[in-house]
Scaffold this motif. Structure first.
Motif, PDB file in Angstrom:
ATOM      1  N   GLN A  72      59.878  40.726  35.409  1.00 55.78           N
ATOM      2  CA  GLN A  72      59.465  41.734  36.384  1.00 55.78           C
ATOM      3  C   GLN A  72      60.653  42.131  37.266  1.00 55.78           C
ATOM      4  OE1 GLN A  72      56.792  40.299  39.462  1.00 55.78           O
ATOM      5  NE2 GLN A  72      55.452  42.044  39.117  1.00 55.78           N
ATOM      6  N   TRP A  89      58.036  49.446  40.052  1.00 50.18           N
ATOM      7  CA  TRP A  89      58.297  48.200  39.330  1.00 50.18           C
ATOM      8  C   TRP A  89      58.526  48.451  37.850  1.00 50.18           C
ATOM      9  CZ3 TRP A  89      58.198  43.294  41.554  1.00 50.18           C
ATOM     10  CH2 TRP A  89      57.660  43.203  42.852  1.00 50.18           C
ATOM     11  N   GLU A  91      57.244  46.172  34.974  1.00 48.00           N
ATOM     12  CA  GLU A  91      56.333  45.041  34.839  1.00 48.00           C
ATOM     13  C   GLU A  91      56.847  44.042  33.790  1.00 48.00           C
ATOM     14  OE1 GLU A  91      53.787  44.634  36.761  1.00 48.00           O
ATOM     15  OE2 GLU A  91      53.568  46.604  37.671  1.00 48.00           O
ATOM     16  N   SER A  97      55.644  50.926  36.655  1.00 51.07           N
ATOM     17  CA  SER A  97      54.466  51.181  37.486  1.00 51.07           C
ATOM     18  C   SER A  97      54.890  51.590  38.883  1.00 51.07           C
ATOM     19  CB  SER A  97      53.613  49.913  37.582  1.00 51.07           C
ATOM     20  OG  SER A  97      54.347  48.874  38.211  1.00 51.07           O
ATOM     21  N   ILE A 106      50.203  52.344  35.766  1.00 47.58           N
ATOM     22  CA  ILE A 106      51.243  51.863  34.866  1.00 47.58           C
ATOM     23  C   ILE A 106      51.491  52.896  33.776  1.00 47.58           C
ATOM     24  CG2 ILE A 106      51.867  50.056  33.222  1.00 47.58           C
ATOM     25  CD1 ILE A 106      50.264  48.090  34.883  1.00 47.58           C
TER      26      ILE A 106
END
Length: 228
Positions: A72, A89, A91, A97, A106
Motif C-alpha cells: 500500500q 492511495w 491499494e 483509490s 477504487i
C-alpha cells in the motif's frame, strides 16, 4: 490500515511548524522529490495558495516507484483535524483509490512502475463524476459523493498518511520513489488541458498548487534533485 482515526488539532499545527522548516517560495521547477527509503518520519508538507474549501478539483502529478504492487502507498494526503478530506492511495492489490471523509472508490489503472507515470484525478460535487487520467487517457467515470464539499484549514502531506496521533505515522504506508510536477486546480480541467499537461505543454498554473511557485516544507530523508 484504519484511515479514519481522529487527529488532534495540535498534530495539525505540529505538522506545519514542529519540524525543521525548509520553505522554498521559488517552487520546484525542473526539480523532483526523491523519497529514497521507507520511513515513518519523511514527508513534504505543501502550503496551498488558497484555502482548500473545494467543490471540484483537478490534481496532477508524475510519480515513479519500485515498491511491489502488494504494498500500500499513500500518494497524496489532505487532512483536517477530524477527517481525511482527500487521500489518494495505491491499494495492496495494485488498484488506485481516493477517499473523501469516509469510504472511497477504487479504480483499475495501469500499474505504477519505476518509469514515471503522469497521473491526474478529477472530481466535481455537482454531479459526483470522478475519474483518473493516466498518460493523458481518462478512466471510466464513477459517481462519488455528489453534493460533498472538501473542508479548508487542513494539512497537505506527500510521503505519509497523517491518520495517527503525533509520532504514529506508518512506514508500511509511506511513499518510496519519485514525485514531480504536482499541480492542483479548484476546477475540473478539460481533456485537452490534461493532455497538454501530460505532454509538458503550457497550461494555466494551478491555483491551489503550482509546482513552479509553491511553498513546501521538508522533513526527514526527502531529497530535492534536478529533474534530468
Amino acid at each position: 490500515a484504519v484511515r479514519k482515526k481522529s487527529i488532534p488539532p495540535l498534530f495539525v499545527e505540529t505538522l506545519r511548524f514542529g519540524f525543521s522548516r525548509c520553505v522554498a517560495p521559488v517552487g520546484l521547477s525542473n526539480k523532483v522529490l526523491v523519497f529514497p527509503y521507507e520511513t515513518d518520519f519523511s514527508f513534504v508538507a505543501l502550503i496551498p495558495q488558497k484555502e482548500m474549501g473545494l467543490t471540484a478539483f483537478t490534481l496532477c502529478m508524475r510519480v515513479a516507484t519500485e515498491l511491489p504492487e502488494d504494498r500500500q502507498i499513500i500518494l497524496f494526503a489532505y487532512r483536517t483535524a477530524d477527517y481525511d478530506e482527500l487521500n489518494v492511495w495505491r491499494e495492496k492489490d495494485g488498484r488506485v483509490s481516493f477517499y473523501m471523509s469516509g469510504d472511497g472508490i477504487i479504480f483499475h489503472l495501469p500499474p505504477l512502475t519505476t518509469f514515471r507515470t503522469s497521473l491526474c484525478l478529477t472530481w466535481e460535487s455537482r454531479t459526483g463524476l470522478a475519474a483518473f487520467w493516466v498518460e493523458g487517457k481518462r478512466s471510466t467515470y464513477q459517481v462519488y459523493k455528489p453534493g460533498h464539499t472538501i473542508r479548508p484549514k487542513g494539512t497537505v502531506l506527500l510521503g505519509q498518511d497523517p491518520d495517527k496521533h503525533l509520532g504514529g505515522l506508518e512506514a508500511v504506508q509511506s511513499f518510496v520513489g519519485e514525485m514531480s510536477d504536482l499541480n492542483m486546480w479548484d476546477s475540473v480541467l478539460s481533456r485537452s488541458m490534461i493532455q497538454a499537461w501530460h505532454y509538458g505543454h503550457k497550461v494555466p498554473k494551478g491555483n491551489i498548487f503550482d509546482w513552479g511557485t509553491m511553498e513546501y516544507e521538508l522533513n526527514g530523508n526527502v531529497m530535492v534533485v534536478d529533474d534530468d
